[in-house]
Design a protein around this motif. Structure first.
Motif, short mmCIF file in Angstrom:
data_model
loop_
_atom_site.label_atom_id
_atom_site.label_comp_id
_atom_site.label_asym_id
_atom_site.label_seq_id
_atom_site.Cartn_x
_atom_site.Cartn_y
_atom_site.Cartn_z
N SER A 89 1.16 -1.57 -0.02
CA SER A 89 -0.51 -0.14 -0.11
C SER A 89 0.55 0.85 -0.57
O SER A 89 2.31 1.43 0.52
CB SER A 89 -0.78 0.02 0.89
N VAL A 90 1.00 2.38 -0.53
CA VAL A 90 1.01 3.24 -1.14
C VAL A 90 0.89 4.46 0.28
O VAL A 90 0.14 4.56 0.96
CB VAL A 90 0.73 4.32 -2.56
N ALA A 91 2.35 4.51 0.74
CA ALA A 91 2.15 5.52 2.04
C ALA A 91 2.24 6.94 1.64
O ALA A 91 1.56 7.89 2.21
CB ALA A 91 3.26 5.51 3.21
N MET A 92 3.14 7.73 0.56
CA MET A 92 3.00 9.15 0.22
C MET A 92 4.20 8.82 -1.44
O MET A 92 4.36 8.00 -1.86
CB MET A 92 4.42 10.33 1.14
N TRP A 93 4.03 9.82 -1.97
CA TRP A 93 4.86 10.26 -3.51
C TRP A 93 5.11 11.52 -3.74
O TRP A 93 4.43 12.18 -2.72
CB TRP A 93 3.63 9.53 -4.45
N THR A 94 5.88 11.92 -3.87
CA THR A 94 7.32 12.74 -4.16
C THR A 94 7.58 13.35 -5.49
O THR A 94 8.07 12.29 -5.78
CB THR A 94 7.75 12.80 -2.61
N SER A 95 7.65 14.46 -5.94
CA SER A 95 7.93 14.71 -6.93
C SER A 95 9.07 15.63 -6.70
O SER A 95 8.65 16.62 -5.69
CB SER A 95 6.83 15.46 -7.84
N GLN A 96 10.42 14.91 -7.15
CA GLN A 96 11.08 16.35 -7.01
C GLN A 96 11.52 16.53 -7.86
O GLN A 96 11.87 16.00 -8.99
CB GLN A 96 12.63 14.91 -6.33
N ILE A 97 12.00 18.21 -7.80
CA ILE A 97 11.71 18.68 -9.11
C ILE A 97 12.98 19.99 -9.53
O ILE A 97 13.00 19.95 -8.57
CB ILE A 97 10.21 19.58 -9.11
N THR A 98 12.91 20.83 -10.48
CA THR A 98 13.94 21.70 -10.89
C THR A 98 13.36 22.51 -11.72
O THR A 98 12.48 22.64 -12.64
CB THR A 98 15.21 20.90 -11.73
N LEU A 99 13.03 23.65 -10.67
CA LEU A 99 12.36 24.89 -11.44
C LEU A 99 14.01 25.79 -12.08
O LEU A 99 14.57 26.46 -11.15
CB LEU A 99 11.66 25.54 -10.64
N TRP A 100 13.28 26.40 -13.48
CA TRP A 100 14.53 27.64 -13.67
C TRP A 100 13.94 28.47 -14.47
O TRP A 100 13.18 28.32 -15.10
CB TRP A 100 15.09 25.80 -14.53
N ASP A 101 13.99 30.19 -13.73
CA ASP A 101 13.46 30.99 -14.57
C ASP A 101 14.46 31.74 -16.08
O ASP A 101 15.56 31.94 -15.29
CB ASP A 101 13.77 32.01 -13.44
N PRO A 102 14.35 31.11 -16.73
CA PRO A 102 15.49 31.38 -17.95
C PRO A 102 15.46 33.29 -17.60
O PRO A 102 16.50 33.28 -18.49
CB PRO A 102 13.97 31.21 -19.14
N HIS A 103 14.41 33.66 -17.13
CA HIS A 103 15.00 35.66 -17.41
C HIS A 103 16.28 36.17 -16.25
O HIS A 103 16.69 36.55 -16.41
CB HIS A 103 13.97 36.05 -16.78
N THR A 104 16.25 35.27 -15.52
CA THR A 104 17.47 35.30 -14.41
C THR A 104 18.17 34.57 -14.75
O THR A 104 18.97 34.33 -13.52
CB THR A 104 16.52 35.57 -13.01
N ASP A 105 18.50 33.11 -14.84
CA ASP A 105 19.08 32.37 -15.42
C ASP A 105 19.09 31.79 -14.06
O ASP A 105 20.41 31.44 -13.51
CB ASP A 105 20.51 32.55 -15.35
#
Length: 488
Positions: free
Chosen positions: A372-388
Motif C-alpha cells: 500500500s502506498v504511503a506517500m508519493w513525492t515529485s522532486q523537481i527543478t525550477l528554472w527561470d530563463p530571465h534570471t538564469d
C-alpha cells in the motif's frame, strides 16, 4: 431629496438583501448541476464570468456596504460586530471576483525522461491555424451542450459543429507510388442479417490482419511456389476460424479457409464468393488495388453507436471552397490551399509559464510490510530563463511549493508508469489572497464580537468598583455640642 433618501434606504434594506441572496443561491445550485453536464470552462464563461452574475454580486456588496454605513456610528458590541462582519463579507466578495477574473490554474504533465516543460493544460479548447506568410493564429472554441460552437468563423474556416466521439477510418484508393496490395472483403450472413466490409493491405502493417469476433483474417505475400504451398497448408491452424489470403509471385490471389467444417483452398478472383465454413457466412472479394494509397477519414459516431476502435473529440470545419473536414483532437490536419500548404489543429488550451519545470525523480513510499502506498513525492527543478536561476524543490500531497508567484501542488500520478507525475499550478496576485484572508478574519471577528461582546462588556462593568456616596459636608460655625441652658 426625499426620493434619494428612500432609494438609499432601499439599497441597504433587508427587502433587497433577501431576494438577492435567494437569487444568488439558486443560481449557484443550478450552476453546480449544469457544470456536471458541460464542464467547468463553460460554467465559468457563461455564469461566473458573465456580466449579469457580476452585477448581482456587486449589488449584494452595495447592499452590505449601505446597510453598514447607515448604522454609523458603531457603538456597542453588537453594532461593532455587525460592521466587522459586513465589511468582511464585502472583502470576501471582492476577493472571489478577483479570483474568478484574474487567477490562472492548470495541470502540468511531467516525465523523468521528458525534459523541461513550461506549458500547462488549462480549461477549454483552442483552434490554431497556420497559413503561408502569416503568424499562427489561435482562438478559444466554445462548445455548447447541443454541439454548436463559437466563433462561427475564424482564419478563413467556418466552424460547423463538434462531436465528442469520432473515429478514424482508413480506406484505400488507386494511385499509389509504390506496390501496395489492398483488398476489400465483404462478409454477409442471412441468418444474422448483417453485412460487413473490411480492408486488408500490405501497408500499413496493422492492416495485414484483422479479427472479427472469433474469426481471424490475414493477408500475406508468398515469395515462391514452395512458400505459397506452405502458407495454404492450414493443417496446424491455431485459430478456430481462419481466412488466409496469399498473394502469389505471379500476382494471383489464393485463399485458405479453415473452420469447423474443414479446410478449403483455391484461387480467388475479384467478385467471387466463398463459404469459409463459419455457419452461413459468405465472403466475397469486392475490390483489389495493386498500388493502393491510404486515405484516412475522421467520422463522427451517431448517438448510441459503439466505437469500432478508440474514439476522440473532433471539430467540424468547412473551407472557403465549400469542402468539409473533421479536425481530430490533438492531431494537425493539412491541405493545399490557394496560397500554399495550410495547417489547422484542434486541441487543448495551453498556457505558457514564465519558467520551466523538470521532473528529476518520482518517489513512491510504501507502508512497511505491504504494497500500500504511503506517500508519493515529485522532486523537481525550477528554472527561470530571465534570471538564469534554478532551484530544486520537493512536492508531495498537501505540501506544495511556490515559485515566481505560482503555487505547485501534487495532483496525481500513474501507478503503471512511475516516470510520470502531474502537478497542479495556480497563480493569483498576492493582494487577492490578502483580500480573502482579511475578509475571513473580519467575518469571524465580527461574529465573535456580536455574540460574545455584550456578555464580556457586562462582565467588565461588574468588575469595576461601585462609586461611594460623598460624605456630608461639616459646618464649622456650628458648635460641636449644644450648651446646656441654665435657669435662674
Amino acid at each position: 431629496m426625499i426620493m434619494a433618501s428612500r432609494f438609499t434606504r432601499f439599497l441597504g434594506s433587508i427587502r433587497l438583501a433577501v431576494p438577492l441572496l435567494v437569487a444568488i443561491a439558486t443560481i449557484l445550485i443550478w450552476a453546480t448541476v449544469y457544470e456536471s453536464n458541460v464542464g467547468s470552462a463553460t460554467v465559468q464563461r457563461e455564469i461566473y464570468k458573465s456580466a449579469w452574475f457580476g452585477a448581482l454580486v456587486f449589488l449584494l456588496a452595495v447592499n452590505l456596504g449601505v446597510s453598514t454605513l447607515s448604522r454609523y456610528p458603531w457603538r456597542g458590541p453588537r453594532k461593532i460586530g455587525f460592521a466587522l462582519t459586513h465589511w468582511g463579507l464585502i472583502l470576501l466578495i471582492a476577493g472571489a471576483a478577483a479570483v474568478i477574473h484574474l487567477s490562472s490554474e492548470g495541470m502540468l504533465l511531467l516525465r523523468t525522461d521528458g525534459g523541461p516543460n513550461n506549458q500547462i493544460r488549462v480549461e477549454g479548447e483552442q483552434l490554431q491555424v497556420a497559413a503561408p506568410g502569416q503568424a499562427t493564429r489561435a482562438a478559444d472554441v466554445v462548445i455548447r451542450p447541443d454541439g454548436s460552437v463559437s466563433p462561427q468563423h475564424f482564419a478563413g474556416l467556418f466552424l460547423q459543429g463538434y462531436s465528442d466521439q469520432a473515429v478514424t477510418t482508413v480506406g484505400f484508393q488507386p494511385g499509389g507510388n509504390v506496390d501496395n496490395l489492398a483488398i476489400q472483403l465483404t462478409m454477409g450472413s442471412d441468418r444474422m442479417g448483417q453485412t460487413l466490409r473490411r480492408w486488408l493491405a500490405m501497408a500499413p502493417g496493422d492492416y495485414r490482419q484483422l479479427d472479427i469476433g472469433p474469426a481471424h483474417l490475414e493477408l500475406v505475400q508468398a515469395e515462391d511456389e514452395a512458400e505459397l504451398a506452405r502458407l495454404l497448408d492450414l493443417t496446424d491452424a491455431k485459430a478456430p476460424n481462419l481466412l488466409r489470403v496469399v498473394a502469389a509471385p505471379d500476382q494471383r490471389l489464393f485463399y485458405g479457409a479453415h473452420g469447423a467444417q474443414g479446410t478449403t483452398v483455391g484461387e480467388w478472383r475479384p467478385g467471387e464468393v466463398i463459404a469459409p465454413g463459419w455457419a452461413d457466412i459468405q465472403i466475397s472479394l469486392s475490390d483489389r488495388i495493386d498500388r493502393a494509397r491510404v486515405q484516412r477519414r475522421v467520422v463522427p459516431l451517431t448517438a448510441g453507436a459503439a466505437a469500432p476502435g478508440e474514439s476522440f473529440p473532433a471539430l467540424q470545419v468547412s473551407r472557403q471552397d465549400g469542402s468539409t473536414l473533421w479536425l481530430p483532437w490533438g492531431e494537425p490536419v493539412s491541405w493545399q490551399g490557394q496560397d500554399g500548404l495550410q495547417v489547422a489543429a484542434f486541441g487543448p488550451k495551453l498556457l505558457q509559464l514564465p519558467f520551466y519545470v523538470t521532473l528529476d525523480d518520482f518517489i513512491v513510499a510504501r507502508n512497511e510490510g505491504s504494497e500500500s502506498v504511503a506517500m508519493w513525492t515529485s522532486q523537481i527543478t525550477l528554472w527561470d530563463p530571465h534570471t538564469d536561476t534554478a532551484v530544486q524543490r520537493s512536492v508531495w500531497m498537501n505540501h506544495p511549493t511556490w515559485f515566481r508567484g505560482w503555487k505547485l501542488a501534487q495532483a496525481s500520478w500513474n501507478p503503471g508508469d512511475l516516470n510520470q507525475s502531474t502537478l497542479q499550478l495556480k497563480r493569483e496576485p498576492w493582494w487577492v489572497t490578502a483580500l480573502t484572508w482579511s475578509g475571513s478574519l473580519l467575518v469571524v471577528l465580527g461574529i465573535g464580537v456580536m455574540f460574545y461582546g455584550p456578555a464580556i462588556a457586562k462582565r467588565l462593568r461588574r468588575r469595576q468598583p461601585s462609586p461611594q456616596p460623598p460624605a456630608p459636608a461639616s459646618d464649622d460655625t456650628q458648635p460641636d455640642s449644644i450648651p446646656e441652658t441654665v435657669h435662674p
